[in-house]
Design a protein around this motif. Structure first.
Motif, PDB file in Angstrom:
ATOM      1  N   THR A  30       0.833  -1.206   0.000  1.00 62.15           N
ATOM      2  CA  THR A  30       0.000   0.000   0.000  1.00 62.15           C
ATOM      3  C   THR A  30       0.866   1.254   0.000  1.00 62.15           C
ATOM      4  O   THR A  30       0.615   2.194  -0.756  1.00 62.15           O
ATOM      5  CB  THR A  30      -0.950  -0.009   1.213  1.00 62.15           C
ATOM      6  N   ALA A  31       1.905   1.265   0.827  1.00 65.74           N
ATOM      7  CA  ALA A  31       2.818   2.418   0.877  1.00 65.74           C
ATOM      8  C   ALA A  31       3.545   2.578  -0.452  1.00 65.74           C
ATOM      9  O   ALA A  31       3.743   3.698  -0.935  1.00 65.74           O
ATOM     10  CB  ALA A  31       3.816   2.255   2.016  1.00 65.74           C
ATOM     11  N   TRP A  32       3.937   1.462  -1.066  1.00 65.96           N
ATOM     12  CA  TRP A  32       4.621   1.527  -2.361  1.00 65.96           C
ATOM     13  C   TRP A  32       3.692   2.093  -3.432  1.00 65.96           C
ATOM     14  O   TRP A  32       4.113   2.930  -4.232  1.00 65.96           O
ATOM     15  CB  TRP A  32       5.115   0.139  -2.783  1.00 65.96           C
ATOM     16  N   MET A  33       2.439   1.629  -3.449  1.00 64.35           N
ATOM     17  CA  MET A  33       1.488   2.133  -4.451  1.00 64.35           C
ATOM     18  C   MET A  33       1.335   3.641  -4.339  1.00 64.35           C
ATOM     19  O   MET A  33       1.332   4.343  -5.347  1.00 64.35           O
ATOM     20  CB  MET A  33       0.130   1.446  -4.312  1.00 64.35           C
ATOM     21  N   LYS A  34       1.262   4.126  -3.123  1.00 62.48           N
ATOM     22  CA  LYS A  34       1.122   5.571  -2.903  1.00 62.48           C
ATOM     23  C   LYS A  34       2.398   6.295  -3.346  1.00 62.48           C
ATOM     24  O   LYS A  34       2.342   7.285  -4.067  1.00 62.48           O
ATOM     25  CB  LYS A  34       0.843   5.840  -1.425  1.00 62.48           C
ATOM     26  N   ALA A  35       3.550   5.785  -2.941  1.00 61.61           N
ATOM     27  CA  ALA A  35       4.829   6.425  -3.284  1.00 61.61           C
ATOM     28  C   ALA A  35       5.116   6.366  -4.778  1.00 61.61           C
ATOM     29  O   ALA A  35       5.741   7.272  -5.332  1.00 61.61           O
ATOM     30  CB  ALA A  35       5.970   5.770  -2.500  1.00 61.61           C
ATOM     31  N   ALA A  36       4.665   5.306  -5.438  1.00 57.64           N
ATOM     32  CA  ALA A  36       4.907   5.131  -6.872  1.00 57.64           C
ATOM     33  C   ALA A  36       3.828   5.772  -7.728  1.00 57.64           C
ATOM     34  O   ALA A  36       3.902   5.722  -8.950  1.00 57.64           O
ATOM     35  CB  ALA A  36       4.990   3.640  -7.206  1.00 57.64           C
ATOM     36  N   ASP A  37       2.838   6.350  -7.072  1.00 63.16           N
ATOM     37  CA  ASP A  37       1.693   6.937  -7.772  1.00 63.16           C
ATOM     38  C   ASP A  37       1.010   5.871  -8.633  1.00 63.16           C
ATOM     39  O   ASP A  37       0.650   6.109  -9.788  1.00 63.16           O
ATOM     40  CB  ASP A  37       2.122   8.144  -8.617  1.00 63.16           C
ATOM     41  N   MET A  38       0.854   4.689  -8.048  1.00 58.62           N
ATOM     42  CA  MET A  38       0.232   3.553  -8.723  1.00 58.62           C
ATOM     43  C   MET A  38      -1.204   3.418  -8.219  1.00 58.62           C
ATOM     44  O   MET A  38      -1.462   3.623  -7.037  1.00 58.62           O
ATOM     45  CB  MET A  38       1.021   2.271  -8.416  1.00 58.62           C
ATOM     46  N   THR A  39      -2.107   3.085  -9.128  1.00 57.53           N
ATOM     47  CA  THR A  39      -3.503   2.884  -8.751  1.00 57.53           C
ATOM     48  C   THR A  39      -3.925   1.463  -9.111  1.00 57.53           C
ATOM     49  O   THR A  39      -3.271   0.787  -9.905  1.00 57.53           O
ATOM     50  CB  THR A  39      -4.419   3.880  -9.488  1.00 57.53           C
ATOM     51  N   GLU A  40      -5.032   1.045  -8.526  1.00 59.08           N
ATOM     52  CA  GLU A  40      -5.593  -0.268  -8.868  1.00 59.08           C
ATOM     53  C   GLU A  40      -5.921  -0.342 -10.355  1.00 59.08           C
ATOM     54  O   GLU A  40      -5.732  -1.382 -10.978  1.00 59.08           O
ATOM     55  CB  GLU A  40      -6.848  -0.540  -8.033  1.00 59.08           C
ATOM     56  N   GLU A  41      -6.394   0.763 -10.916  1.00 56.12           N
ATOM     57  CA  GLU A  41      -6.749   0.794 -12.340  1.00 56.12           C
ATOM     58  C   GLU A  41      -5.524   0.556 -13.216  1.00 56.12           C
ATOM     59  O   GLU A  41      -5.586  -0.179 -14.205  1.00 56.12           O
ATOM     60  CB  GLU A  41      -7.408   2.135 -12.711  1.00 56.12           C
ATOM     61  N   LYS A  42      -4.414   1.200 -12.861  1.00 57.34           N
ATOM     62  CA  LYS A  42      -3.176   1.001 -13.628  1.00 57.34           C
ATOM     63  C   LYS A  42      -2.718  -0.454 -13.529  1.00 57.34           C
ATOM     64  O   LYS A  42      -2.237  -1.022 -14.505  1.00 57.34           O
ATOM     65  CB  LYS A  42      -2.063   1.914 -13.110  1.00 57.34           C
ATOM     66  N   MET A  43      -2.863  -1.024 -12.349  1.00 62.84           N
ATOM     67  CA  MET A  43      -2.424  -2.404 -12.148  1.00 62.84           C
ATOM     68  C   MET A  43      -3.308  -3.394 -12.903  1.00 62.84           C
ATOM     69  O   MET A  43      -2.815  -4.428 -13.369  1.00 62.84           O
ATOM     70  CB  MET A  43      -2.382  -2.730 -10.664  1.00 62.84           C
ATOM     71  N   GLN A  44      -4.584  -3.096 -13.046  1.00 63.91           N
ATOM     72  CA  GLN A  44      -5.515  -3.987 -13.744  1.00 63.91           C
ATOM     73  C   GLN A  44      -5.176  -4.109 -15.224  1.00 63.91           C
ATOM     74  O   GLN A  44      -5.391  -5.149 -15.817  1.00 63.91           O
ATOM     75  CB  GLN A  44      -6.956  -3.480 -13.584  1.00 63.91           C
ATOM     76  N   GLY A  45      -4.638  -3.068 -15.823  1.00 62.16           N
ATOM     77  CA  GLY A  45      -4.351  -3.083 -17.249  1.00 62.16           C
ATOM     78  C   GLY A  45      -3.031  -3.716 -17.621  1.00 62.16           C
ATOM     79  O   GLY A  45      -2.657  -3.726 -18.785  1.00 62.16           O
ATOM     80  N   ALA A  46      -2.324  -4.270 -16.664  1.00 58.86           N
ATOM     81  CA  ALA A  46      -0.985  -4.808 -16.930  1.00 58.86           C
ATOM     82  C   ALA A  46      -1.042  -6.234 -17.471  1.00 58.86           C
ATOM     83  O   ALA A  46      -1.932  -7.008 -17.126  1.00 58.86           O
ATOM     84  CB  ALA A  46      -0.159  -4.784 -15.652  1.00 58.86           C
ATOM     85  N   ASN A  47      -0.069  -6.571 -18.303  1.00 61.55           N
ATOM     86  CA  ASN A  47       0.097  -7.931 -18.799  1.00 61.55           C
ATOM     87  C   ASN A  47       0.972  -8.665 -17.776  1.00 61.55           C
ATOM     88  O   ASN A  47       2.194  -8.671 -17.874  1.00 61.55           O
ATOM     89  CB  ASN A  47       0.749  -7.915 -20.184  1.00 61.55           C
ATOM     90  N   MET A  48       0.324  -9.306 -16.790  1.00 61.76           N
ATOM     91  CA  MET A  48       1.056  -9.903 -15.675  1.00 61.76           C
ATOM     92  C   MET A  48       1.949 -11.064 -16.100  1.00 61.76           C
ATOM     93  O   MET A  48       3.011 -11.264 -15.530  1.00 61.76           O
ATOM     94  CB  MET A  48       0.090 -10.329 -14.567  1.00 61.76           C
TER      95      MET A  48
END
Length: 160
Positions: A30-48
């Motif tokens: 959670t802290a990394w997502m905030k520090a990296a300016d990452m959102t759940e939406e950005k993560m959903q669109g990734a080719n895992m």
């Protein structure tokens, strides 16, 4: 010295396992997502699949490089040009006496930690500065790599 591909594979897998723990929302995720300016939406669109395959390949390359940092006998082998059959008899005696010296998980973890602080941290820190990321971002990511390189170094050095 022969390359221990099983140790390299295990070390590469360890990077993914540590990452799954480190970046878990209950740890630093959670802290990394905030520090990296990452959102759940950005993560959903990734080719895992692509991300994990490339992450594994990069971790394997790092494990390969850590052999030369953690296993001191590779330096001795380099002194004779890489081919022990061409070395003087003193090389064989040296390797008989010291061939497994410092080949422990603990020793590899020490050198992996040192590499994390003196290689990974400066690289990540420099990139983060130019990306305008804060100290929290640097410390979360560098912390991951310091711990990961310690474990990877321990595996590649200790697994004989």
């Amino acid at each position: 010295m022969e390359i221990n591909f099983l140790a390299l594979l295990a070390a590469a897998v360890s990077a993914l396992i540590i990452g799954a723990i480190w970046y878990n929302p209950k740890v630093f995720g959670t802290a990394w997502m905030k520090a990296a300016d990452m959102t759940e939406e950005k993560m959903q669109g990734a080719n895992m699949a692509k991300i994990f395959i490339l992450a594994f390949i990069f971790a394997f390359l790092l494990a390969f490089a850590l052999q030369f940092i953690t296993i001191h006998q590779t330096g001795a082998l380099g002194m004779v040009g890489g081919d022990p059959s061409l070395a003087k008899p003193s090389f064989e005696a040296f390797m008989a006496d010291y061939g497994t010296a410092f080949r422990t998980f603990k020793h590899g973890a020490l050198h992996g930690t040192i590499a994390g602080f003196f290689i990974a941290l400066p690289i990540l820190g420099t990139n983060a500065l130019f990306e305008r990321k804060g100290a929290k971002y640097i410390f979360i990511n560098a912390g991951y790599w310091i711990v990961t390189m310690a474990i990877m170094g321990g595996i590649v050095c200790g697994w004989q």
